[in-house]
Design a protein around this motif. Sequence first.
Motif, PDB file in Angstrom:
ATOM      1  N   GLY A   1       0.848  -1.180   0.000  1.00  0.00           N
ATOM      2  CA  GLY A   1       0.000   0.000   0.000  1.00  0.00           C
ATOM      3  C   GLY A   1       0.886   1.234   0.000  1.00  0.00           C
ATOM      4  O   GLY A   1       1.838   1.318   0.783  1.00  0.00           O
ATOM      5  N   ILE A   2       0.600   2.156  -0.896  1.00  0.00           N
ATOM      6  CA  ILE A   2       1.438   3.347  -1.061  1.00  0.00           C
ATOM      7  C   ILE A   2       0.569   4.598  -0.967  1.00  0.00           C
ATOM      8  O   ILE A   2      -0.458   4.686  -1.633  1.00  0.00           O
ATOM      9  CB  ILE A   2       2.152   3.340  -2.435  1.00  0.00           C
ATOM     10  CG1 ILE A   2       2.958   2.049  -2.617  1.00  0.00           C
ATOM     11  CG2 ILE A   2       3.030   4.570  -2.602  1.00  0.00           C
ATOM     12  CD1 ILE A   2       3.401   1.805  -4.050  1.00  0.00           C
ATOM     13  N   ILE A   3       0.979   5.544  -0.136  1.00  0.00           N
ATOM     14  CA  ILE A   3       0.329   6.857  -0.053  1.00  0.00           C
ATOM     15  C   ILE A   3       1.310   7.874  -0.641  1.00  0.00           C
ATOM     16  O   ILE A   3       2.459   7.955  -0.193  1.00  0.00           O
ATOM     17  CB  ILE A   3       0.011   7.257   1.405  1.00  0.00           C
ATOM     18  CG1 ILE A   3      -0.841   6.201   2.085  1.00  0.00           C
ATOM     19  CG2 ILE A   3      -0.621   8.651   1.446  1.00  0.00           C
ATOM     20  CD1 ILE A   3      -2.300   6.253   1.788  1.00  0.00           C
ATOM     21  N   VAL A   4       0.850   8.624  -1.631  1.00  0.00           N
ATOM     22  CA  VAL A   4       1.689   9.629  -2.288  1.00  0.00           C
ATOM     23  C   VAL A   4       1.216  11.009  -1.851  1.00  0.00           C
ATOM     24  O   VAL A   4       0.110  11.426  -2.185  1.00  0.00           O
ATOM     25  CB  VAL A   4       1.605   9.513  -3.829  1.00  0.00           C
ATOM     26  CG1 VAL A   4       2.474  10.575  -4.488  1.00  0.00           C
ATOM     27  CG2 VAL A   4       1.984   8.116  -4.287  1.00  0.00           C
ATOM     28  N   GLU A   5       2.049  11.698  -1.076  1.00  0.00           N
ATOM     29  CA  GLU A   5       1.736  13.055  -0.634  1.00  0.00           C
ATOM     30  C   GLU A   5       2.563  14.103  -1.368  1.00  0.00           C
ATOM     31  O   GLU A   5       2.245  15.284  -1.310  1.00  0.00           O
ATOM     32  CB  GLU A   5       1.974  13.176   0.875  1.00  0.00           C
ATOM     33  CG  GLU A   5       1.053  12.269   1.683  1.00  0.00           C
ATOM     34  CD  GLU A   5       1.302  12.385   3.159  1.00  0.00           C
ATOM     35  OE1 GLU A   5       0.750  13.323   3.768  1.00  0.00           O
ATOM     36  OE2 GLU A   5       2.058  11.546   3.689  1.00  0.00           O
TER      37      GLU A   5
ATOM     38  N   PRO B   1      -6.743   8.577  -7.116  1.00  0.00           N
ATOM     39  CA  PRO B   1      -6.444   9.934  -6.674  1.00  0.00           C
ATOM     40  C   PRO B   1      -7.478  10.395  -5.651  1.00  0.00           C
ATOM     41  O   PRO B   1      -8.655  10.071  -5.757  1.00  0.00           O
ATOM     42  CB  PRO B   1      -6.546  10.752  -7.955  1.00  0.00           C
ATOM     43  CG  PRO B   1      -7.515   9.996  -8.797  1.00  0.00           C
ATOM     44  CD  PRO B   1      -7.330   8.553  -8.451  1.00  0.00           C
ATOM     45  N   CYS B   2      -7.023  11.100  -4.666  1.00  0.00           N
ATOM     46  CA  CYS B   2      -7.918  11.717  -3.680  1.00  0.00           C
ATOM     47  C   CYS B   2      -7.678  13.219  -3.810  1.00  0.00           C
ATOM     48  O   CYS B   2      -6.966  13.837  -3.021  1.00  0.00           O
ATOM     49  CB  CYS B   2      -7.587  11.200  -2.284  1.00  0.00           C
ATOM     50  SG  CYS B   2      -8.764  11.705  -1.033  1.00  0.00           S
ATOM     51  N   ARG B   3      -8.271  13.786  -4.854  1.00  0.00           N
ATOM     52  CA  ARG B   3      -7.981  15.169  -5.233  1.00  0.00           C
ATOM     53  C   ARG B   3      -8.304  16.178  -4.131  1.00  0.00           C
ATOM     54  O   ARG B   3      -7.568  17.133  -3.930  1.00  0.00           O
ATOM     55  CB  ARG B   3      -8.735  15.508  -6.512  1.00  0.00           C
ATOM     56  CG  ARG B   3      -8.187  14.788  -7.720  1.00  0.00           C
ATOM     57  CD  ARG B   3      -8.966  15.110  -8.992  1.00  0.00           C
ATOM     58  NE  ARG B   3      -8.490  14.308 -10.106  1.00  0.00           N
ATOM     59  CZ  ARG B   3      -8.979  13.119 -10.426  1.00  0.00           C
ATOM     60  NH1 ARG B   3      -9.954  12.590  -9.722  1.00  0.00           N
ATOM     61  NH2 ARG B   3      -8.492  12.469 -11.456  1.00  0.00           N
ATOM     62  N   GLU B   4      -9.396  15.953  -3.426  1.00  0.00           N
ATOM     63  CA  GLU B   4      -9.767  16.918  -2.390  1.00  0.00           C
ATOM     64  C   GLU B   4      -8.762  16.985  -1.247  1.00  0.00           C
ATOM     65  O   GLU B   4      -8.693  17.976  -0.532  1.00  0.00           O
ATOM     66  CB  GLU B   4     -11.182  16.643  -1.845  1.00  0.00           C
ATOM     67  CG  GLU B   4     -11.362  15.298  -1.177  1.00  0.00           C
ATOM     68  CD  GLU B   4     -11.675  14.158  -2.141  1.00  0.00           C
ATOM     69  OE1 GLU B   4     -11.791  13.017  -1.653  1.00  0.00           O
ATOM     70  OE2 GLU B   4     -11.789  14.389  -3.351  1.00  0.00           O
ATOM     71  N   ARG B   5      -7.934  15.949  -1.098  1.00  0.00           N
ATOM     72  CA  ARG B   5      -6.890  15.960  -0.068  1.00  0.00           C
ATOM     73  C   ARG B   5      -5.492  16.131  -0.654  1.00  0.00           C
ATOM     74  O   ARG B   5      -4.515  16.215   0.081  1.00  0.00           O
ATOM     75  CB  ARG B   5      -6.949  14.680   0.756  1.00  0.00           C
ATOM     76  CG  ARG B   5      -8.220  14.601   1.579  1.00  0.00           C
ATOM     77  CD  ARG B   5      -8.104  13.472   2.559  1.00  0.00           C
ATOM     78  NE  ARG B   5      -9.258  13.453   3.428  1.00  0.00           N
ATOM     79  CZ  ARG B   5      -9.201  13.698   4.715  1.00  0.00           C
ATOM     80  NH1 ARG B   5      -8.070  13.996   5.279  1.00  0.00           N
ATOM     81  NH2 ARG B   5     -10.288  13.636   5.447  1.00  0.00           N
ATOM     82  N   GLY B   6      -5.394  16.096  -1.975  1.00  0.00           N
ATOM     83  CA  GLY B   6      -4.103  16.285  -2.623  1.00  0.00           C
ATOM     84  C   GLY B   6      -3.152  15.109  -2.494  1.00  0.00           C
ATOM     85  O   GLY B   6      -1.932  15.281  -2.515  1.00  0.00           O
ATOM     86  N   ILE B   7      -3.704  13.890  -2.363  1.00  0.00           N
ATOM     87  CA  ILE B   7      -2.870  12.689  -2.270  1.00  0.00           C
ATOM     88  C   ILE B   7      -3.370  11.650  -3.268  1.00  0.00           C
ATOM     89  O   ILE B   7      -4.445  11.792  -3.848  1.00  0.00           O
ATOM     90  CB  ILE B   7      -2.864  12.086  -0.852  1.00  0.00           C
ATOM     91  CG1 ILE B   7      -4.255  11.568  -0.464  1.00  0.00           C
ATOM     92  CG2 ILE B   7      -2.350  13.085   0.171  1.00  0.00           C
ATOM     93  CD1 ILE B   7      -4.277  10.727   0.787  1.00  0.00           C
ATOM     94  N   SER B   8      -2.585  10.614  -3.444  1.00  0.00           N
ATOM     95  CA  SER B   8      -2.988   9.447  -4.218  1.00  0.00           C
ATOM     96  C   SER B   8      -2.707   8.203  -3.396  1.00  0.00           C
ATOM     97  O   SER B   8      -1.754   8.174  -2.606  1.00  0.00           O
ATOM     98  CB  SER B   8      -2.224   9.365  -5.537  1.00  0.00           C
ATOM     99  OG  SER B   8      -2.563  10.447  -6.372  1.00  0.00           O
ATOM    100  N   VAL B   9      -3.529   7.179  -3.593  1.00  0.00           N
ATOM    101  CA  VAL B   9      -3.358   5.904  -2.917  1.00  0.00           C
ATOM    102  C   VAL B   9      -3.158   4.849  -3.996  1.00  0.00           C
ATOM    103  O   VAL B   9      -3.951   4.759  -4.940  1.00  0.00           O
ATOM    104  CB  VAL B   9      -4.582   5.554  -2.046  1.00  0.00           C
ATOM    105  CG1 VAL B   9      -4.388   4.213  -1.358  1.00  0.00           C
ATOM    106  CG2 VAL B   9      -4.856   6.655  -1.041  1.00  0.00           C
ATOM    107  N   ILE B  10      -2.093   4.074  -3.867  1.00  0.00           N
ATOM    108  CA  ILE B  10      -1.768   3.047  -4.855  1.00  0.00           C
ATOM    109  C   ILE B  10      -1.653   1.706  -4.139  1.00  0.00           C
ATOM    110  O   ILE B  10      -1.008   1.600  -3.095  1.00  0.00           O
ATOM    111  CB  ILE B  10      -0.434   3.365  -5.569  1.00  0.00           C
ATOM    112  CG1 ILE B  10      -0.505   4.738  -6.233  1.00  0.00           C
ATOM    113  CG2 ILE B  10      -0.096   2.277  -6.591  1.00  0.00           C
ATOM    114  CD1 ILE B  10       0.830   5.234  -6.759  1.00  0.00           C
TER     115      ILE B  10
END
Length: 90
Positions: free
Chosen positions: A9-13, A39-48
């Motif tokens: 699991g990867i969180i891209v900040e 993409p979680c645009r409202e938080r400015g991150i992506s989850v892969i």
Amino acid sequence: MERRIALIGIIVENPDSVERLNRLLHENSRHIIGRMGLPCRERGISVISVVVDAPQEAISALSGRLGMLPGISTKTIYAKLSQKTEEDLQ
């Protein structure tokens, strides 16, 4: 060598690290079964989510290298059972 199934699991900040993240995943593509990015645009991150089938050492090394990138967090979950190699099955 014994292979394992795992989910990384990867969180891209930090979007500046995405190019290096993709390069590392490409370099390890022989072990990757599947990948899904959200993409979680409202938080400015992506989850892969990346599912891999590889030796334990290769999974740990990939997860560690990914987690060392600035603004990238990883967590790895392993299947409880190991997967036999083709040699083991013959």
